[in-house]
Each structure stands twice: as C-alpha cells, then as structure tokens.
Design an enzyme around this catalytic site. Sequence first.
Site, PDB file in Angstrom:
ATOM      1  N   CYS A 153       0.875  -1.188   0.000  1.00 44.96           N
ATOM      2  CA  CYS A 153       0.000   0.000   0.000  1.00 44.96           C
ATOM      3  C   CYS A 153       0.903   1.227   0.000  1.00 44.96           C
ATOM      4  O   CYS A 153       1.981   1.202  -0.588  1.00 44.96           O
ATOM      5  CB  CYS A 153      -0.951  -0.018   1.199  1.00 44.96           C
ATOM      6  SG  CYS A 153      -0.120  -0.005   2.804  1.00 44.96           S
ATOM      7  N   GLY A 154       0.499   2.306   0.642  1.00 41.65           N
ATOM      8  CA  GLY A 154       1.332   3.493   0.693  1.00 41.65           C
ATOM      9  C   GLY A 154       2.493   3.359   1.663  1.00 41.65           C
ATOM     10  O   GLY A 154       3.644   3.658   1.329  1.00 41.65           O
TER      11      GLY A 154
END
Length: 292
Positions: free
Chosen positions: A251-252
């Site tokens: 993800c981020g």
Amino acid sequence: MSLPNQHEDLVSVQWLHQALENQANASNNTQQDLVVLDASSFMPGVDRNAELELIDKRIQGARFFDINDKLAAPNTDLPHMLPSAEQFAREVSKLGISNDTHVVIYDSLGMFSSARGWWMFKAMGHNKVSVLDGGLPAWIAAGYDTESGELPTITPSAFNAELQPEWVIDAAGLNQLLADDSVAVIDARPRARFLGSVKEPRAGIRSGHMPNAKNLPFAELLNDGHFVELADIQTKFDGISRPDQRLIFSCGSGITACILALAAHRVGRNVLTVYDGSWTEWGANERYPVVK
C-alpha cells in the site's frame, strides 16, 4: 476466555462488551485474559494526535498500541516499520500482555490502523488477536460507555515474541518474486494512485505500481468502517488471484495493506505476506521497477 464463534480475526462490539463484563465480574481477576488496545494512527498531514484522543475517549481499559514510535523500528526514514522481536516483546510486556492474552485491537477511524496491529501480532507469533469490527465509532454508536482521563498504571507482564518470516517481506525479496506465477502482489492504494494518474501524497515518490501487481483498493472491502460480507470479499480475491497463490500485500506505507491481509485471512487465504516498506520505499528507490 474463549475466542468468539463468529471468527477469531474479527469481533463485534456486542461480543467485546460482553467479554469485558465477564472479565470484570470474574471472581479471580488477578490475570487479565483479555486486553483491549487502541492502535489509532492517521495519515500524514492529518492534525490529530492518537494518544491524546485516547486520553479524551476510549473503550474501558484500553491501552495505547503505538505503531508509530514505541512499536516501530528505530533508525529508519520509513514510517512505522516492524520492530525487532526483542523490541516488540519489551513494549508489549509493558502493556500487560502475556502469550496467553487474547488481544482485541481497535482504532478511532473504524477500520484503518487496527489491522496493522493484528498483522504485527501475527508476524510475532501471537495468534490470539482480533480486530474490533467498526472500531471506536461502532462502539459509541451501539451506546456503550467510554472512559477518559490519564491512563492507569499497568502491571507489566511477560511476552515472548518470535518473528514469523512468512508474514513480512522486504523490497529486495519482493523484487525477485514479481514474475513468479505462484505469487500475487496486491496493492491496496486507490486506483488512481495505482495507475499513476495522480501524484503520490509523499514528496519524492514516483507514481505507478509494480510490474504484474493487481489493484484492490482497501475501501472496496469496507462499508462505514465494517468489513463487507464474506462472500463479497471472496469474490474480490477470486477475481485477482488463485487460492493456491501466496498473496503479498502493499500500500502506501504498510497500513492499509494489512486490511487486505486481514480480509484475505477471513476467507481462508493462509499464505499471506505484507511488504512492510510498501510504496513509500519502492517508489523512492530507482532500482525498483515502476509501471503506469
């Protein structure tokens, strides 16, 4: 205290309320079989302080699970990286948790960073861990009491942590698996970020995704802070992966990837890994390939 029948990874506010009442009324309450942790964390730029909010309002007896500082690896520029087993054991022991404790984790957004806490315990070999579906908002909406004020002194316990390497992977290891058909890399970021059609929120991070990665935005698995139905989760994963594949989530910065890991575990996918550095690391390092 036994785990709930519904599913050990996820508990309802009704189950937690009853479990806390049972524990409070137990004749022998010297050892807490159940400990509630608040693992709230917020995106960069959000002007909120999770620890101060815990002092202002929390589920009864909740303790702060600090994924950004005390329970994060030191000496790295990457946010909230998984600490060593020694650091994890030391800090969890301070929270009064033993290897026999059933840990229930929530966050103040409903379903966000609590899944990160679940994954961290799994990665350290502790399976008696659940996430509160809907988090603090669901608890309040159900009409259950909260408490406030300074956190009480906690009697330390003894917790042994042992890293389970299959639960976590680094950038170099992941880079070697991008073309491996036995692996499915699944990115939890919003679709526009995955496609590279918008800039990344962190400066200096390239836009796009890893070669051969699939996209499953974490928000598609949630409805108002609760997980959607298991059948819907199953359909999502079946559409982008095979049951025999190892799933690696990114993800981020390694938080919402854990929402996907939790969801996949609930529908029977058991070979699960989180790329801890996630796009904050990958997108900043020119040695790793990026496509749009």
